[in-house]
Design a protein around this motif. Structure first.
Motif, PDB file in Angstrom:
ATOM      1  N   UNK A 102       0.824  -1.217   0.000  1.00  0.00           N
ATOM      2  CA  UNK A 102       0.000   0.000   0.000  1.00  0.00           C
ATOM      3  C   UNK A 102       0.853   1.260   0.000  1.00  0.00           C
ATOM      4  N   UNK A 103       0.230   2.377  -0.271  1.00  0.00           N
ATOM      5  CA  UNK A 103       0.894   3.677  -0.258  1.00  0.00           C
ATOM      6  C   UNK A 103       1.477   3.957   1.126  1.00  0.00           C
ATOM      7  N   UNK A 104       2.668   4.498   1.150  1.00  0.00           N
ATOM      8  CA  UNK A 104       3.291   4.879   2.405  1.00  0.00           C
ATOM      9  C   UNK A 104       4.123   3.801   3.064  1.00  0.00           C
ATOM     10  N   UNK A 105       4.239   2.640   2.439  1.00  0.00           N
ATOM     11  CA  UNK A 105       5.002   1.535   3.033  1.00  0.00           C
ATOM     12  C   UNK A 105       6.428   1.451   2.497  1.00  0.00           C
ATOM     13  N   UNK A 106       6.745   2.222   1.447  1.00  0.00           N
ATOM     14  CA  UNK A 106       8.064   2.146   0.820  1.00  0.00           C
ATOM     15  C   UNK A 106       8.715   3.532   0.836  1.00  0.00           C
ATOM     16  N   UNK A 107       9.913   3.616   1.415  1.00  0.00           N
ATOM     17  CA  UNK A 107      10.675   4.859   1.476  1.00  0.00           C
ATOM     18  C   UNK A 107      11.949   4.709   0.653  1.00  0.00           C
ATOM     19  N   UNK A 108      12.284   5.729  -0.147  1.00  0.00           N
ATOM     20  CA  UNK A 108      13.525   5.660  -0.920  1.00  0.00           C
ATOM     21  C   UNK A 108      14.200   7.010  -1.096  1.00  0.00           C
ATOM     22  N   UNK A 109      13.522   8.111  -0.751  1.00  0.00           N
ATOM     23  CA  UNK A 109      14.171   9.419  -0.770  1.00  0.00           C
ATOM     24  C   UNK A 109      15.124   9.532   0.415  1.00  0.00           C
ATOM     25  N   UNK A 110      16.258  10.200   0.203  1.00  0.00           N
ATOM     26  CA  UNK A 110      17.300  10.224   1.227  1.00  0.00           C
ATOM     27  C   UNK A 110      16.814  10.784   2.557  1.00  0.00           C
ATOM     28  N   UNK A 111      15.993  11.849   2.518  1.00  0.00           N
ATOM     29  CA  UNK A 111      15.538  12.436   3.780  1.00  0.00           C
ATOM     30  C   UNK A 111      14.643  11.479   4.567  1.00  0.00           C
ATOM     31  N   UNK A 112      14.044  10.500   3.875  1.00  0.00           N
ATOM     32  CA  UNK A 112      13.191   9.510   4.548  1.00  0.00           C
ATOM     33  C   UNK A 112      13.984   8.301   5.033  1.00  0.00           C
ATOM     34  N   UNK A 113      15.039   7.943   4.305  1.00  0.00           N
ATOM     35  CA  UNK A 113      15.801   6.737   4.661  1.00  0.00           C
ATOM     36  C   UNK A 113      16.964   7.027   5.597  1.00  0.00           C
TER      37      UNK A 113
END
Length: 504
Positions: free
Chosen positions: A35-46
């Motif tokens: 679902x939406x919001x379960x995958x992070x890949x932008x540097x500020x998020x990871x």
């Protein structure tokens, strides 16, 4: 935190850059399955996931996934298995050995959102919880029934049961009530191929091989936990703590052995040296004797009559062992105050040192005094202070090596100091870890503790669960090359000669 790090040229871990094309491929496949919001890949998020409590080692993850359900965990593992993308399972990130350090081209799977207490049964005295449930939250939920979950790591307010299972965590009461392995009845987990497997059960015994014991403490290398059944025990009617002061660390160490030799199994038996007590007392004001060379905290719990008798017996042992002062908690508030100093030893280190490096090894109880004296000699040789706190009852020591990362070369000296402490643990008949795990921190020391045949056996177990070696790879079990490099260190005239420690 194992090491609070300032920006410094002494940073030991060089971040590898992953392929952007590979990141897009893996992230796209995971986003299609979740679902939406379960995958992070932008540097500020990871970036918040770049390390665990061992902040000296950092690596920006390629992708971070945050599943909400077991079905989503299955989907993640199947996608990553198909794409041959390594996965690092992560709990609350309080681990102290780099066990949750990301892989440069891999995925971090956080179980933080799997945080429900599924069932709490006061009649069978067990609780079924998801891996993201905090350790202390289990006891808080069980308190209304007069029950609690016994393992109590110092980070219990934040650490999660999934991470406790991965590291086989203990705590100050593990002497009487055991580690995680002694208090978990069943684990439900997902293999790298996406197969759901249950190990153990709520009955007294489970059919087949005891794979539960293999899995607990496997540091996320065999499967991803999705549910844990823990044992609950009745809260003691009362508990009291003795604080005994000693003018000599040898006397304090020998007193620990004398307590056990007297046939007494305290609920907790902890030791702190003078550096530790002077570090902690201004922080928590627990009433510690800051002039004592060593302080022992020894707890008795049970029914009032039993506690009264045991306190008297323990007091007598301490007197015969040369205690210079003995204080016994009179109220529950005072008992908690005595323990607060020990439980806050790590954060208190920040008051007297810019940085600290927390080690974790286990030694025979009778060797406590000898090891403390040897560590004192190392302090002079490395030019660094070391505060020592012990789970003295089971010989699990936590030396805190104090240093300043802004001073060139100091962290490297701290690394060598820590490695020599672990060598010493093996030398006196102990092990390189007690409850923090091996992770990346102690992987070189595995070459000292185990033979190549033993390491091959560990690798075979890993392969049986994860034939593709995608779950938390490059942790805990060293490669042949790593052991060959580490073997360049040698002993001369009874002293370990440390050349430049290889960096990998």
């Amino acid at each position: 935190m194992n090491w609070s790090m300032n920006a410094s040229a002494d940073k030991p871990f060089t971040e590898n850059v992953f392929s952007i094309a590979r990141q897009k491929e893996v992230a796209a496949a995971l986003r299609a399955a979740l679902p939406e919001g379960c995958v992070l890949f932008n540097e500020e998020d990871t970036r918040p996931y770049e390390c665990d409590g061992l902040a000296a080692y950092r690596q920006l993850p390629m992708v971070v996934v945050l599943p909400n359900t077991e079905a989503q965990v299955v989907a993640i593992l199947r996608v990553c298995h198909y794409l041959k993308a390594p996965i690092v399972p992560r709990g609350a990130g309080t681990g102290l050995s780099g066990g949750a350090l990301p892989i440069a081209d891999g995925v971090v799977l956080s179980t933080a959102r799997l945080n429900r207490i599924v069932r709490l049964d006061p009649y069978t005295r067990c609780a079924v919880v998801q891996p993201g449930v905090r350790n202390l939250a289990i006891s808080e939920a069980a308190a209304v029934h007069g029950l609690y979950y016994a393992p109590d790591p110092s980070s219990q307010i934040a650490c999660t049961i999934g991470g406790n299972v991965a590291e086989n965590s203990g705590g100050v009461h593990c002497l009487k009530y055991g580690l995680t392995i002694h208090n978990v009845l069943r684990v439900r987990m997902v293999t790298m191929e996406g197969e759901i497997v249950e190990l153990g059960g709520e009955a007294l015994d489970a059919p087949g091989l005891d794979l539960l014991a293999v899995f607990i403490g496997s540091e996320g290398m065999l499967g991803v936990v999705t549910e844990v059944t823990v044992r609950l025990i009745p809260k003691p009617q009362t508990a009291r703590v003795i604080m005994a002061s000693f003018d000599d660390v040898v006397k304090g160490g020998n007193a620990v052995a004398s307590i056990i030799a007297a046939g007494i199994i305290p609920a907790g038996l902890e030791m702190m040296d003078k550096t530790s007590s002077r570090m902690v007392e201004p922080f928590v004001k627990a009433g510690y004797d800051i002039d004592a060379e060593a302080i022992l905290l020894c707890e008795s719990d049970g029914i009032p009559e039993e506690v009264e008798e045991e306190i008297a017996r323990m007091t007598e042992v301490f007197r015969h062992s040369g205690a210079t002062a003995i204080a016994v908690s009179r109220t529950e508030a005072e008992r908690l105050k005595f323990w607060s100093g020990r439980k806050n030893a790590f954060p208190a280190a920040g008051r007297i040192s810019p940085d600290y490096y927390c080690m974790d090894g286990t030694i025979p109880r009778k060797k406590l005094a000898e090891v403390l004296m040897r560590i004192t000699q190392m302090e002079t040789r490395y030019g660094l202070r070391c505060a020592n706190v012990f789970h003295a009852g089971d010989g699990n020591l936590h030396p805190l090596i104090l240093f300043d990362a802004n001073q060139p070369g100091e962290f490297h000296r701290a690394e060598l100091f820590g490695a020599e402490i672990l060598e010493l643990c093996v030398e006196v008949g102990g092990t390189i870890t007690g409850e923090h795990g091996v992770g990346i921190e102690k992987i070189n020391s595995m070459c000292v503790q185990f033979s190549q045949a033993e390491l091959d056996a560990f690798r075979a177990v890993k392969q049986a669960f994860d034939s593709a070696f995608l779950l938390n790879p490059d942790k805990a079990i060293p490669t042949l090359r790593r052991c060959a490099e580490y073997g360049k260190m040698h002993v001369k005239n009874g002293q370990l000669q440390f050349a430049d420690l290889p960096r990998f």
